[in-house]
Motif scaffolding. Structure first.
Motif, PDB file in Angstrom:
ATOM      1  N   MET A 272       0.844  -1.197   0.000  1.00  0.00           N
ATOM      2  CA  MET A 272       0.000   0.000   0.000  1.00  0.00           C
ATOM      3  C   MET A 272       0.882   1.251   0.000  1.00  0.00           C
ATOM      4  O   MET A 272       1.893   1.301   0.683  1.00  0.00           O
ATOM      5  CB  MET A 272      -0.898  -0.021   1.236  1.00  0.00           C
ATOM      6  N   LYS A 273       0.494   2.235  -0.766  1.00  0.00           N
ATOM      7  CA  LYS A 273       1.263   3.468  -0.868  1.00  0.00           C
ATOM      8  C   LYS A 273       1.076   4.294   0.395  1.00  0.00           C
ATOM      9  O   LYS A 273       0.003   4.308   0.989  1.00  0.00           O
ATOM     10  CB  LYS A 273       0.797   4.292  -2.062  1.00  0.00           C
ATOM     11  N   ASP A 274       2.135   5.007   0.710  1.00  0.00           N
ATOM     12  CA  ASP A 274       1.973   5.923   1.831  1.00  0.00           C
ATOM     13  C   ASP A 274       1.231   7.166   1.362  1.00  0.00           C
ATOM     14  O   ASP A 274       1.043   7.396   0.161  1.00  0.00           O
ATOM     15  CB  ASP A 274       3.314   6.249   2.485  1.00  0.00           C
ATOM     16  N   GLU A 275       0.822   7.972   2.295  1.00  0.00           N
ATOM     17  CA  GLU A 275      -0.002   9.147   1.994  1.00  0.00           C
ATOM     18  C   GLU A 275       0.705  10.130   1.069  1.00  0.00           C
ATOM     19  O   GLU A 275       0.097  10.668   0.140  1.00  0.00           O
ATOM     20  CB  GLU A 275      -0.389   9.843   3.301  1.00  0.00           C
TER      21      GLU A 275
ATOM     22  N   ALA B 141       3.053   9.535  -1.191  1.00  0.00           N
ATOM     23  CA  ALA B 141       3.138   8.979  -2.543  1.00  0.00           C
ATOM     24  C   ALA B 141       1.785   9.055  -3.236  1.00  0.00           C
ATOM     25  O   ALA B 141       1.706   9.380  -4.427  1.00  0.00           O
ATOM     26  CB  ALA B 141       3.635   7.543  -2.492  1.00  0.00           C
ATOM     27  N   GLU B 142       0.721   8.764  -2.525  1.00  0.00           N
ATOM     28  CA  GLU B 142      -0.630   8.841  -3.086  1.00  0.00           C
ATOM     29  C   GLU B 142      -0.953  10.274  -3.501  1.00  0.00           C
ATOM     30  O   GLU B 142      -1.514  10.515  -4.572  1.00  0.00           O
ATOM     31  CB  GLU B 142      -1.650   8.340  -2.059  1.00  0.00           C
ATOM     32  N   ARG B 143      -0.590  11.223  -2.637  1.00  0.00           N
ATOM     33  CA  ARG B 143      -0.841  12.636  -2.939  1.00  0.00           C
ATOM     34  C   ARG B 143      -0.057  13.058  -4.181  1.00  0.00           C
ATOM     35  O   ARG B 143      -0.596  13.729  -5.072  1.00  0.00           O
ATOM     36  CB  ARG B 143      -0.453  13.496  -1.745  1.00  0.00           C
TER      37      ARG B 143
ATOM     38  N   GLU C 153       1.038  11.228  -6.641  1.00  0.00           N
ATOM     39  CA  GLU C 153       0.446  10.585  -7.820  1.00  0.00           C
ATOM     40  C   GLU C 153      -0.841  11.287  -8.245  1.00  0.00           C
ATOM     41  O   GLU C 153      -1.081  11.515  -9.433  1.00  0.00           O
ATOM     42  CB  GLU C 153       0.177   9.116  -7.512  1.00  0.00           C
TER      43      GLU C 153
END
Length: 70
Positions: free
Chosen positions: A1-4, A6-8, A10
């Motif tokens: 699962m991506k960390d916060e 990395a998600e932001r 992306e």
């Protein structure tokens, strides 16, 4: 699962291209409006039907009537 973070990052990257297209489209639309405004006013004064002007320009009938008064 991506960390916060990395998600932001992306999510922000995903917004870049469509966001830039939208910004350019809005700028182009503003330029078109500057050109259209006196032409719409002239067409209204020449008794071209409001709905016809709206169909030809993509403007709302309210905008056509407003610009026709100027």
């Amino acid at each position: 699962m991506k960390d916060e973070a990395a998600e932001r990052a992306e999510a922000e990257r995903a917004l870049e291209a469509p966001g830039a297209r939208r910004i350019k489209a809005k700028a182009d639309l503003r330029k078109a409006d500057v050109q259209l405004k006196p032409l719409v006013s002239r067409a209204v004064r020449a008794n071209v039907p409001i709905r016809r002007i709206a169909e030809m320009t993509g403007l709302t009938t309210n905008t056509v009537m407003l610009w026709g008064k100027e």
